[in-house]
Design an enzyme around this catalytic site. Sequence first.
Site, PDB file in Angstrom:
ATOM      1  N   HIS A  49      27.864  47.924  -5.636  1.00 26.13           N
ATOM      2  CA  HIS A  49      26.260  48.041  -5.858  1.00 26.13           C
ATOM      3  C   HIS A  49      25.828  46.448  -6.124  1.00 26.13           C
ATOM      4  CE1 HIS A  49      22.895  49.619  -8.297  1.00 26.13           C
ATOM      5  NE2 HIS A  49      23.750  48.738  -9.849  1.00 26.13           N
ATOM      6  N   ASP A  66      28.286  53.997  -3.411  1.00 26.76           N
ATOM      7  CA  ASP A  66      27.714  52.982  -4.945  1.00 26.76           C
ATOM      8  C   ASP A  66      27.828  53.788  -6.051  1.00 26.76           C
ATOM      9  OD1 ASP A  66      26.177  51.927  -7.212  1.00 26.76           O
ATOM     10  OD2 ASP A  66      24.316  51.727  -5.402  1.00 26.76           O
ATOM     11  N   SER A 121      18.456  47.508  -8.819  1.00 31.80           N
ATOM     12  CA  SER A 121      18.729  48.620  -8.817  1.00 31.80           C
ATOM     13  C   SER A 121      17.753  49.267 -10.254  1.00 31.80           C
ATOM     14  CB  SER A 121      20.015  47.855 -10.045  1.00 31.80           C
ATOM     15  OG  SER A 121      21.075  48.930 -10.584  1.00 31.80           O
TER      16      SER A 121
END
Length: 727
Positions: A689, A642, A556
């Site tokens: 995610h 996502d 991320s």
Amino acid sequence: MAVLSSLLCSSARLFSQPRLRFWELTVCKRTTWLSLPVQRCYTSDTSESSVDHLSAGLERYKHLQKYFNRRLKATYHRFSSIPDHSLVCGLHHVYFIEGDGIYRMDKRQSELDPEQVLNLAQVSEEKDKTGCDNEDRKRRCQGWTVQRIRLSPQEKHLAATLKTNHREELRCVIVRLGSSPPLDSPNVIFTLDKVFSFEWATDNILFYTTLEDLRCSRVFCLNLTSCGSRISSVYQETHPDVFVEVSLSRDRQILSINCSSRTSSEVLLIDTTSSNLEPFLVQPRQPDLLYHVEHWRRWLIILANTGPGQEYQVVRAPLSEPSMASWVPLLAPGTGTAIKDMDVVGDHCVLVARTPASELALIVVPLTHPEEAYTVQLPSWACAIQTKKPDLADQRSVFKFLISSPVHLPVSFCLHPEDGLLLSDTKERSSPENQGNYTTTRLEACSQDGTLVPVTLFHTVPVEGLRQAPLLVHVYGAYGRDLNMEFCPEKRLLLEQGWALAYCHIRGGGELGLSWQRQARVEGKHRGVEDLKACLHHLFSSGVSSPALTALTACSAGAVPVGVLCNEHPHMMQAVILQAPFLDVLGTMEDPSLPLTLEDREEWGDPAGNPKHRLTISSYCPLHNITPQCYPSMLLTACSDDARVPLSGVLKYAEKLKKAIYTHFTMKPKSECEPAPNIVLNVQSGANHLGPEDFEMMLEEEALKLSFLYMELGLDPRQPLRRRRKR
């Protein structure tokens, strides 16, 4: 309650996941899933059926991937019985999760078989409210997993949130419970969609927040009356950068409505012991003030960043006069000590803290005599702590928690604050599986501006013997979040194979307190990159591995410092693994149509409205600073839907990177050409995610990562530390 969670719950582009729980569900072990933090929203127009063509370069790893899939299954099986906090204890029953739903056992009649409270098939069969056709409805309703369970005070009702791979939003189901076995019939009496947080105020009143476009801004009250049910609106937040969550005090007497942005917070309280369940304000929002509230004997115990250097300290205020004018300091930690969490246990405030040596400790503050505060040392290897939310039948004066590290299994502890007695499961602590021959070394790297950056290193041989060891470096550095350092079977497997594991606690994260985050926000983002560079230099100069044997991994927002380092110093690593990577900072932050762009401006800046911010972001944005050169090999994993990181940014990055590498090699004479790196794109369908929730899919993904590491570093997995011949 874990009070800081509400201050951080809206942080975007996080990655934290208790991976071992996949195996626990597979072997029908009793477990409870943690709720997922809310992140940036992005909806790709890539359909599930068209995802396959987006992935590229996976075939060359398939054979080794199968090998690691088998190894990982065996590793997860070894660790399938570790302690956790998955059981939920009511007044008369113990509740647990199996693969097909929620069950309970009567504590008074343990010889009886477990009875099912919630059948997940019932949820799948319910009428879908999205307007999907039958086939789409069937697909979307498969694979429900339980995220969180809450019991009403007298165990009259159970509420649980459920999630599927295909939807970001959670579904909350309310089940009426029988008072004695057998349960007449599992009875889902109410279903609520898009629920994020929820707590029972009474046996018939549930407060909850809803998630709309990845924003929680409204609080509702569900009243289950004898004549039916009634939903009423309780609170609505108007600021677009504020995230709202409800939580319950440890003694269950106060329900909090926590309204937090990145830099400020505001809390409203509801007294659940009163017949009037109207919220009242603690302290109005003001810039740069963060605080959270617990309850003790009609007093509020408040954790607020009003200490020296705007760090957290503990203050007290009467419940009848809760505003800041009434706050009286109880304890401010010493220099270099950062408070990570707070609980009120009996007549004591228990703080989870990180010491100047970067080790975890507990600070216990007697609320009747705060001047007698004392510190409880934890094992030096402890890197993560998970506190247990007290059950209905739990002793309120005992503090239960688990400690672990990426390579040390969780060990359960109980602290009795009254006398400082710390008890642990000695069997767990002394087991060879938990102790092993694993060394935890804490280092400090000197960054460009002289700041000392902590590095946690795990290894099996002395540091001086690590020059030929492969090294996997972990980094994050955003939103004030610590690196995830809970136990991970994949990391344990690598350590057993002779790897060294490094965790770089760069600025932007929260390891050393709020100032550690503030130094690397907006215009200070380059500091995190300099910290990462310094950590690698320090590891190499200390005799730990070498660039040719080093891989970096990040998830991320952690992809930002890694991506910048790859652009500026690609020779410092051989391979990179990025999960759901945030790589197009400029393009994303310029797009106001994305729901959380306003909220994220406090972290990354506002390139659309502030020329200085635009210049800063343009100077480091990984996507916009790719140049023709030889990059390390990369494995980029992303999901088509996502809701936090735009897939378009990952695709643009991969395409631009491949073109830059091609340009570099076409410009160089063949005699000077080094081996070309592999840029591998792994696009999965779905919206997770945090990676797949299905155990088999998760194994495939993790096996691919291990296969990529070994092949790109030229290692033979069957003979640890021996390199293959160069390709």
